[in-house]
Design an enzyme around this catalytic site. Structure first.
Site, PDB file in Angstrom:
ATOM      1  N   GLU A  13      18.792 -31.741 -25.053  1.00  0.00           N
ATOM      2  CA  GLU A  13      17.929 -32.914 -25.178  1.00  0.00           C
ATOM      3  C   GLU A  13      18.327 -34.014 -24.209  1.00  0.00           C
ATOM      4  OE1 GLU A  13      15.092 -33.354 -26.707  1.00  0.00           O
ATOM      5  OE2 GLU A  13      15.206 -31.279 -27.347  1.00  0.00           O
ATOM      6  N   HIS A  49      14.103 -29.768 -19.863  1.00  0.00           N
ATOM      7  CA  HIS A  49      14.638 -28.571 -20.518  1.00  0.00           C
ATOM      8  C   HIS A  49      14.642 -27.388 -19.548  1.00  0.00           C
ATOM      9  CE1 HIS A  49      15.071 -30.107 -24.542  1.00  0.00           C
ATOM     10  NE2 HIS A  49      13.797 -30.416 -24.672  1.00  0.00           N
ATOM     11  N   HIS A  54       9.264 -34.155 -19.956  1.00  0.00           N
ATOM     12  CA  HIS A  54      10.259 -33.844 -20.985  1.00  0.00           C
ATOM     13  C   HIS A  54      10.594 -32.353 -20.968  1.00  0.00           C
ATOM     14  CE1 HIS A  54      12.219 -34.389 -24.999  1.00  0.00           C
ATOM     15  NE2 HIS A  54      11.842 -33.123 -25.156  1.00  0.00           N
ATOM     16  N   GLU A  55       9.562 -31.526 -20.979  1.00  0.00           N
ATOM     17  CA  GLU A  55       9.801 -30.074 -20.954  1.00  0.00           C
ATOM     18  C   GLU A  55      10.392 -29.641 -19.622  1.00  0.00           C
ATOM     19  OE1 GLU A  55       9.759 -28.613 -23.701  1.00  0.00           O
ATOM     20  OE2 GLU A  55       8.678 -30.188 -24.781  1.00  0.00           O
TER      21      GLU A  55
END
Length: 510
Positions: free
Chosen positions: A297, A271, A267-268
């Site tokens: 997101e 980003h 997830h990170e």
């Protein structure tokens, strides 16, 4: 300095000023990163002061009359390049917003936020909302004041939403959520009638040191430039950047749950890949910044779910996992692992939720935030309200406050208006991934072979390189030919979970 009349010189003056302001803001970001990773606890009070001083200084520099006049002068020229004109228009908008906030207010907000983070940490350790409540009450008061200063139409929460997702309103969100919930609830109801999948594979003992190494392996294989970033540990995983060549992420590790580290890291990563893909030549300028939190997101959710929880990802990474954890996963089939990492079940923790029930976590926070800013909910009432909404939406009891209203870091950061972008991001992610599948022949086969760069390059070309040139809806329209549409998300999850849970069902959203 003599009178400056050259457009080039004026624009260069604008660039120099914004880049110096960016230098200050990124120094603040570095202090914040250190605060959440390595800073000793006793340094909290002075760190709050340091962050507040620099935040106030950056705000004063950006809102000074001379800079406003410079932007206005450049905005009246008709001989700027498209990029230059875009930067000026966006800076003009930013200036109009920021000039509404007095420097003293910015300083107080920054200082309160910094102190609030440590109060939140203490409250989590004590598993009690009470130590955090006074600071949160102060923050909510400041956010109400901020909404009044910025101005808004309709709901005061709109002023805060606009800080993260320009043009977003409670009307837009209420409409999107009302369209999403019925088909999503129908899908969840169908899944609840099926035999539950076994998710014990990732819930064995996985040593911390081996998990860390696997996570680092995942980052490199999926495209993270280790020379332009690093990963550390923190209480709550996050991504922060100081420029496109220095992007930092954090993760957390639970030795009894491989999934906690793996998908928070991915997830990170999403980003971070976005930040590393922003145009380096536009450092400090609007075109060097991300489009919105919803688009940000979309990148994290796309990599975490559309890629990271796919059969293609499983095909490539399961052999790697078996090398790290032969005892735990040595005899595991791809299908068994794929099902295990995609189990759907209501849970307490948002960051560990499956991609279907995740939206209920977001909606709960959205409703609480909106009520706090409207004034219909008091801070002290949050724990009871939280428990009630988890019963209503997810049918589960919240046993304590650490796993309840203290689980997220966002309120301690003053990030009111942020949570809705998580759901918006998931919807955009499915829509973008669908467009990528059409543009990239054999995308799934490419991912199965470990070629993640083919998708990353598509995202760089279509999303990252644009910076803030477009709003979320403009960008979505440009890439997919339409604005945000829940149909793509529902098609994606219906097809996926129809296989995982072996049920017959027409596509939920036509």
């Amino acid at each position: 300095m003599g009178q400056i009349s050259s457009t080039t010189t004026l624009y260069e003056q604008y660039v120099a000023e914004l880049q110096q302001i960016a230098d200050i803001r990124y120094a603040v970001a570095l202090l914040q990163w250190d605060q959440e990773t390595y800073m000793p606890p006793s340094g909290a009070d002075f760190r709050s002061r340091q962050i507040a001083t620099l935040s106030e200084l950056a705000h004063i520099r950006f809102t000074q009359d001379s800079f406003g006049k410079l932007i206005k002068t450049l905005g009246q020229r008709n001989d700027l390049s498209d990029d230059q004109a875009c930067n000026i228009a966006l800076s003009s908008y930013d200036f109009d917003q920021q000039v509404k906030l007095p420097p003293a207010f910015v300083r107080k907000s920054s200082e309160t936020t910094s102190r609030s983070f440590h109060a939140w940490m203490d409250a989590r350790k004590a598993n009690s909302f009470k130590p955090f409540s006074p600071m949160l009450e102060e923050l909510v008061g400041l956010k109400k004041q901020e909404a009044d200063l910025l101005g808004y139409s309709g709901n005061p929460y709109n002023a805060l939403l606009n800080q993260y997702e320009r043009g977003c309103t409670t009307d837009l969100l209420d409409t999107a959520f009302s369209q999403l919930l019925p088909p999503l609830q129908a899908l969840l109801q169908m899944i609840s009638t099926c035999d539950q999948v076994d998710d014990q594979l990732p819930r064995q003992y996985f040593p911390e040191v081996d998990q860390w190494q696997f996570g680092m392996d995942v980052l490199q294989k999926m495209g993270f430039d280790m020379k332009a970033g690093r990963q550390d540990r923190s209480e709550h995983p996050f991504t922060i950047n100081f420029n496109s060549r220095d992007v930092r992420i954090t993760t957390r590790i639970d030795e009894q749950d491989l999934g906690n580290m793996t998908w928070s890291t991915i997830h990170e990563l999403g980003h971070a890949l976005y930040e590393q893909g922003l145009p380096e030549s536009q450092y400090g300028l609007p075109l060097g910044e991300f489009a919105s939190l919803g688009i940000h997101e979309s990148q994290s959710r796309l990599w975490e779910n559309n890629v990271g929880r796919s059969m293609a990802w499983t095909h490539y990474f399961l052999p790697v996992l078996k090398q790290y954890f032969p005892g735990q996963l040595g005899n595991t089939s791809e299908e068994h692992f794929y099902r295990a990492i995609n189990r759907v079940k209501p849970s307490l923790i948002r960051t560990e939720a499956d991609e279907l029930t995740y939206h209920f976590h977001v909606i709960i926070r959205y409703e609480i935030e909106k009520s706090l800013i409207e004034g219909s909910l008091a801070v002290k009432e949050i724990p009871d309200c939280w428990r009630e909404k988890y019963r209503k939406y997810l049918g589960i009891e919240v046993p304590d406050e650490r796993s309840g209203c203290l689980q997220d870091i966002h309120w301690s950061h003053g990030s009111f208006g942020y949570f809705p972008t998580y759901s918006m991001g998931s919807l955009y992610a499915a829509q973008f991934y669908s467009a990528a599948e059409k543009d990239i022949p054999g995308l799934e086969d490419q991912l199965k072979s470990g070629n993640f760069n083919i998708l990353l390059n598509w995202l760089r070309k279509n999303i990252h390189i644009n910076g803030r040139r477009y709003t979320s809806e403009e960008l979505c329209q440009k890439i997919t030919g339409e604005g945000i549409n829940i149909r793509h998300f529902m098609q994606y999850v219906t097809n996926k979970y129809r296989f995982i849970y072996a049920f017959q069902m027409e596509e939920v959203a036509s």
